[in-house]
Design an enzyme around this catalytic site. Sequence first.
Site, PDB file in Angstrom:
ATOM      1  N   CYS A 274      -3.209 -14.641  -9.681  1.00 57.50           N
ATOM      2  CA  CYS A 274      -3.272 -13.401  -8.908  1.00 57.50           C
ATOM      3  C   CYS A 274      -3.775 -13.727  -7.512  1.00 57.50           C
ATOM      4  CB  CYS A 274      -4.195 -12.393  -9.592  1.00 57.50           C
ATOM      5  SG  CYS A 274      -4.550 -10.957  -8.570  1.00 57.50           S
TER       6      CYS A 274
ATOM      7  N   CYS B  89      -7.139 -12.173  -6.640  1.00 58.60           N
ATOM      8  CA  CYS B  89      -8.253 -12.855  -7.319  1.00 58.60           C
ATOM      9  C   CYS B  89      -8.585 -14.145  -6.566  1.00 58.60           C
ATOM     10  CB  CYS B  89      -7.898 -13.175  -8.771  1.00 58.60           C
ATOM     11  SG  CYS B  89      -8.091 -11.778  -9.893  1.00 58.60           S
TER      12      CYS B  89
ATOM     13  N   ASP C 241      -5.034  -6.915   6.365  1.00 62.55           N
ATOM     14  CA  ASP C 241      -3.717  -7.112   5.756  1.00 62.55           C
ATOM     15  C   ASP C 241      -2.925  -8.117   6.598  1.00 62.55           C
ATOM     16  OD1 ASP C 241      -1.826  -5.175   3.695  1.00 62.55           O
ATOM     17  OD2 ASP C 241      -0.791  -6.519   5.091  1.00 62.55           O
TER      18      ASP C 241
ATOM     19  N   HIS D 108     -10.654  -8.349 -11.610  1.00 61.72           N
ATOM     20  CA  HIS D 108      -9.221  -8.032 -11.651  1.00 61.72           C
ATOM     21  C   HIS D 108      -8.971  -6.732 -12.398  1.00 61.72           C
ATOM     22  CE1 HIS D 108      -4.898  -8.855 -11.507  1.00 61.72           C
ATOM     23  NE2 HIS D 108      -4.874  -8.269 -12.699  1.00 61.72           N
TER      24      HIS D 108
ATOM     25  N   ASN E  52      -1.041   2.016  -3.733  1.00 64.25           N
ATOM     26  CA  ASN E  52       0.276   2.065  -4.361  1.00 64.25           C
ATOM     27  C   ASN E  52       0.121   1.601  -5.799  1.00 64.25           C
ATOM     28  OD1 ASN E  52       1.757   2.874  -2.041  1.00 64.25           O
ATOM     29  ND2 ASN E  52       1.522   0.799  -1.225  1.00 64.25           N
TER      30      ASN E  52
ATOM     31  N   GLY F  21       5.984   1.109  -4.898  1.00 68.72           N
ATOM     32  CA  GLY F  21       6.184  -0.127  -4.130  1.00 68.72           C
ATOM     33  C   GLY F  21       5.007  -1.073  -4.176  1.00 68.72           C
TER      34      GLY F  21
ATOM     35  N   HIS G 147      -5.859  -2.420  -5.060  1.00 74.52           N
ATOM     36  CA  HIS G 147      -6.304  -2.512  -3.655  1.00 74.52           C
ATOM     37  C   HIS G 147      -6.083  -1.175  -2.985  1.00 74.52           C
ATOM     38  CE1 HIS G 147      -2.090  -3.818  -3.934  1.00 74.52           C
ATOM     39  NE2 HIS G 147      -1.901  -3.286  -2.735  1.00 74.52           N
TER      40      HIS G 147
ATOM     41  N   HIS H  61      -5.524   0.466   0.726  1.00 73.24           N
ATOM     42  CA  HIS H  61      -5.221   0.233   2.133  1.00 73.24           C
ATOM     43  C   HIS H  61      -6.078   1.186   2.957  1.00 73.24           C
ATOM     44  CE1 HIS H  61      -1.250  -1.848   1.319  1.00 73.24           C
ATOM     45  NE2 HIS H  61      -1.368  -1.165   0.191  1.00 73.24           N
TER      46      HIS H  61
HETATM   47  P1  5GP Z   1       1.093  -3.112  -1.789  1.00 70.48           P
HETATM   48  O1  5GP Z   1       2.499  -3.261  -1.289  1.00 70.48           O
HETATM   49  O2  5GP Z   1       0.926  -3.773  -3.137  1.00 70.48           O
HETATM   50  O3  5GP Z   1       0.551  -1.730  -1.764  1.00 70.48           O
HETATM   51  O4  5GP Z   1       0.180  -3.886  -0.760  1.00 70.48           O
HETATM   52  C1  5GP Z   1       0.024  -5.265  -0.762  1.00 70.48           C
HETATM   53  C2  5GP Z   1      -0.408  -5.644   0.623  1.00 70.48           C
HETATM   54  O5  5GP Z   1      -0.954  -6.947   0.557  1.00 70.48           O
HETATM   55  C3  5GP Z   1       0.721  -5.665   1.646  1.00 70.48           C
HETATM   56  O6  5GP Z   1       0.419  -4.766   2.696  1.00 70.48           O
HETATM   57  C4  5GP Z   1       0.751  -7.129   2.104  1.00 70.48           C
HETATM   58  O7  5GP Z   1       1.005  -7.240   3.478  1.00 70.48           O
HETATM   59  C5  5GP Z   1      -0.619  -7.623   1.734  1.00 70.48           C
HETATM   60  N1  5GP Z   1      -0.701  -9.036   1.398  1.00 70.48           N
HETATM   61  C6  5GP Z   1       0.090  -9.704   0.516  1.00 70.48           C
HETATM   62  N2  5GP Z   1      -0.305 -10.989   0.416  1.00 70.48           N
HETATM   63  C7  5GP Z   1      -1.382 -11.119   1.248  1.00 70.48           C
HETATM   64  C8  5GP Z   1      -2.229 -12.234   1.564  1.00 70.48           C
HETATM   65  O8  5GP Z   1      -2.087 -13.343   1.069  1.00 70.48           O
HETATM   66  N3  5GP Z   1      -3.210 -12.001   2.477  1.00 70.48           N
HETATM   67  C9  5GP Z   1      -3.415 -10.768   3.039  1.00 70.48           C
HETATM   68  N4  5GP Z   1      -4.428 -10.663   3.920  1.00 70.48           N
HETATM   69  N5  5GP Z   1      -2.634  -9.710   2.758  1.00 70.48           N
HETATM   70  C10 5GP Z   1      -1.629  -9.886   1.868  1.00 70.48           C
HETATM   71 ZN    ZN Z   2      -6.451 -10.225  -9.502  1.00 71.00          ZN
END
Ligand code: 5GP
Ligand code: ZN
Length: 112
Positions: free
Chosen positions: A3, A6, A29, A45, A85, A91, A98, A100
Amino acid sequence: MDCIFCKIAAGEIPSNKVYEDDKCLAFYDLNPAAKVHVLIIPKEHIASAAEVSKENSALVGHIFSVIPEIAKKLELGGGFRVVTNCGAHAGQSVGHLHFHILGGEQLRMEMC
Ligand code: 5GP
Ligand code: ZN
């Protein structure tokens, strides 16, 4: 467990941190959707909001208790949005809960 969040929480993958304590971590992000875009995660997690339960919901309460402090640090006095999300229809792309935190500019009013 494979993950990415994680691994970020464990410091195995670097992140640009804005807040950390024993229970949660906030970091910028990688692909910002607003002028200020930070993610806050529990260190434990939890796969998504669908996996929040009576047993682990205190972590979510803790996260929301530190969001005002983070918003202040990020100078989001003009307002901000907190989004999670959950699952494919929303999505969700990373399977670790997490939130945002979006702000730093006028955000669009669409909810979906
Ligand atoms: P989701 O689409 O699941 O709601 O949001 C996942 C978020 O994680 C996305 O906005 C993506 O840009 C961010 N993200 C994915 N991988 C990484 C990473 O390795 N580092 C950081 N800082 N953000 C990440
Ligand atoms: Zn995790």
